[in-house]
Write an enzyme that holds these catalytic residues in place. Structure first.
Site, PDB file in Angstrom:
ATOM      1  N   GLU A  81       1.382   5.509  -0.101  1.00 41.91           N
ATOM      2  CA  GLU A  81       0.826   6.852   0.102  1.00 41.91           C
ATOM      3  C   GLU A  81       1.626   7.786  -0.807  1.00 41.91           C
ATOM      4  O   GLU A  81       2.794   7.522  -1.097  1.00 41.91           O
ATOM      5  CB  GLU A  81       0.931   7.295   1.561  1.00 41.91           C
ATOM      6  CG  GLU A  81       0.240   6.376   2.552  1.00 41.91           C
ATOM      7  CD  GLU A  81      -1.218   6.079   2.237  1.00 41.91           C
ATOM      8  OE1 GLU A  81      -1.924   6.961   1.719  1.00 41.91           O
ATOM      9  OE2 GLU A  81      -1.652   4.944   2.493  1.00 41.91           O
ATOM     10  N   ASP A 109       0.852  -1.188   0.000  1.00 45.59           N
ATOM     11  CA  ASP A 109       0.000   0.000   0.000  1.00 45.59           C
ATOM     12  C   ASP A 109       0.887   1.238   0.000  1.00 45.59           C
ATOM     13  O   ASP A 109       1.766   1.382   0.854  1.00 45.59           O
ATOM     14  CB  ASP A 109      -0.934   0.016   1.215  1.00 45.59           C
ATOM     15  CG  ASP A 109      -1.951   1.135   1.091  1.00 45.59           C
ATOM     16  OD1 ASP A 109      -3.004   0.916   0.458  1.00 45.59           O
ATOM     17  OD2 ASP A 109      -1.679   2.248   1.581  1.00 45.59           O
ATOM     18  N   ASP A 132      -2.439   0.257   6.328  1.00 41.56           N
ATOM     19  CA  ASP A 132      -3.346  -0.187   5.254  1.00 41.56           C
ATOM     20  C   ASP A 132      -2.916  -1.568   4.744  1.00 41.56           C
ATOM     21  O   ASP A 132      -3.756  -2.440   4.511  1.00 41.56           O
ATOM     22  CB  ASP A 132      -3.363   0.818   4.086  1.00 41.56           C
ATOM     23  CG  ASP A 132      -4.127   2.100   4.410  1.00 41.56           C
ATOM     24  OD1 ASP A 132      -4.724   2.190   5.498  1.00 41.56           O
ATOM     25  OD2 ASP A 132      -4.135   3.030   3.564  1.00 41.56           O
ATOM     26  N   ASP A 159      -1.905   1.515  -6.792  1.00 41.85           N
ATOM     27  CA  ASP A 159      -0.522   1.320  -6.323  1.00 41.85           C
ATOM     28  C   ASP A 159       0.397   0.867  -7.476  1.00 41.85           C
ATOM     29  O   ASP A 159       1.521   1.345  -7.616  1.00 41.85           O
ATOM     30  CB  ASP A 159      -0.498   0.311  -5.167  1.00 41.85           C
ATOM     31  CG  ASP A 159      -1.446   0.733  -4.053  1.00 41.85           C
ATOM     32  OD1 ASP A 159      -1.014   1.396  -3.104  1.00 41.85           O
ATOM     33  OD2 ASP A 159      -2.664   0.449  -4.164  1.00 41.85           O
ATOM     34  N   HIS A 201      -5.009   5.230   5.840  1.00 43.15           N
ATOM     35  CA  HIS A 201      -4.172   6.048   4.931  1.00 43.15           C
ATOM     36  C   HIS A 201      -2.728   6.162   5.391  1.00 43.15           C
ATOM     37  O   HIS A 201      -2.031   7.084   4.963  1.00 43.15           O
ATOM     38  CB  HIS A 201      -4.775   7.444   4.676  1.00 43.15           C
ATOM     39  CG  HIS A 201      -6.141   7.410   4.087  1.00 43.15           C
ATOM     40  ND1 HIS A 201      -6.431   6.799   2.877  1.00 43.15           N
ATOM     41  CD2 HIS A 201      -7.328   7.883   4.544  1.00 43.15           C
ATOM     42  CE1 HIS A 201      -7.721   6.917   2.616  1.00 43.15           C
ATOM     43  NE2 HIS A 201      -8.298   7.551   3.619  1.00 43.15           N
TER      44      HIS A 201
END
Ligand code: AMP
Ligand code: MG
Length: 187
Positions: free
Chosen positions: A15, A13, A170, A109, A165
């Site tokens: 960000e 995951d 996550d 992603d 997040h």
């Protein structure tokens, strides 16, 4: 011929830099955190995890929106390595688990990795196909509707752990979803 079985689901995951005012267009977003876990397909345990902040170079100053959304602080990325060093560490980690298959919630992603690797002229690090767990979750429920990760946890009655997040949290929460839907298929 023997079929190669993956021993691990590599659940990733990311960000990225973002805003709510279109000051950062989609094609200029950059990864600021890689969170990942190796979910063992035999035991359903998480055998290893990886977390790395990354210093963005196109929009080095995080927006308030991004900090609020992700809880990632300016200092976290200022003190972090830039993309090439970070992805090299990540690649080293994934290569120590040779039989893995890249999975994530949706296609975002994968696309973000492709975008950042192209921008920094670094070879895309995955050799496996990609599993979209968001799609698999809808198939599991037998519906066409797509769910956010938090909604999916809710549907399964699994508590969201950590901070939504944040890449590493996550990744763990997505692993909990995948563990549940995969083990239901087997039993
Ligand atoms: P997530 O894995 O859902 O935490 O989202 C990954 C990245 O997508 C975030 O770090 C942001 O860059 C972007 N993102 C997620 N949700 C939003 C949103 N509501 N508005 C703008 N960008 C978002
Ligand atoms: Mg996330």
């Amino acid at each position: 011929m023997q079929t190669k079985i993956s021993h691990y689901y590599l659940i990733v995951d990311l960000e990225a830099t973002c805003c709510d005012k279109k000051t950062i267009p989609r094609h200029e977003m950059e990864i600021i955190e890689i969170g990942a876990v190796m979910l063992n397909r035999a035991t359903w345990e998480i055998d290893s995890e990886f977390q790395q902040f990354i210093q963005p170079v196109r929009h080095p100053q995080l927006t308030d929106f991004c900090t609020k959304l992700t809880s990632i602080q300016q200092q976290d990325v200022d003190e972090a390595p830039k993309f090439i060093e970070a992805i090299s560490r990540f690649k080293e980690w994934i290569c120590s688990f040779p039989n893995h298959i890249f999975c994530s919630w949706g296609n975002y992603d994968k696309k973000q990795f492709i975008q950042d690797c192209a921008f920094h002229n670094f070879a895309y690090p995955f050799t496996s196909e990609h599993i979209n767990i968001k799609e698999e979750f809808s198939e599991y429920l037998g519906v066409s509707k797509r769910f956010g990760m938090a909604q999916a946890l809710n549907e399964l009655g699994i508590e969201l752990k950590g901070t939504h997040h944040r890449g590493i949290d996550d990744a763990h929460n997505i692993a909990s979803i995948y563990r549940q839907i995969q083990s239901a298929k087997i039993s």
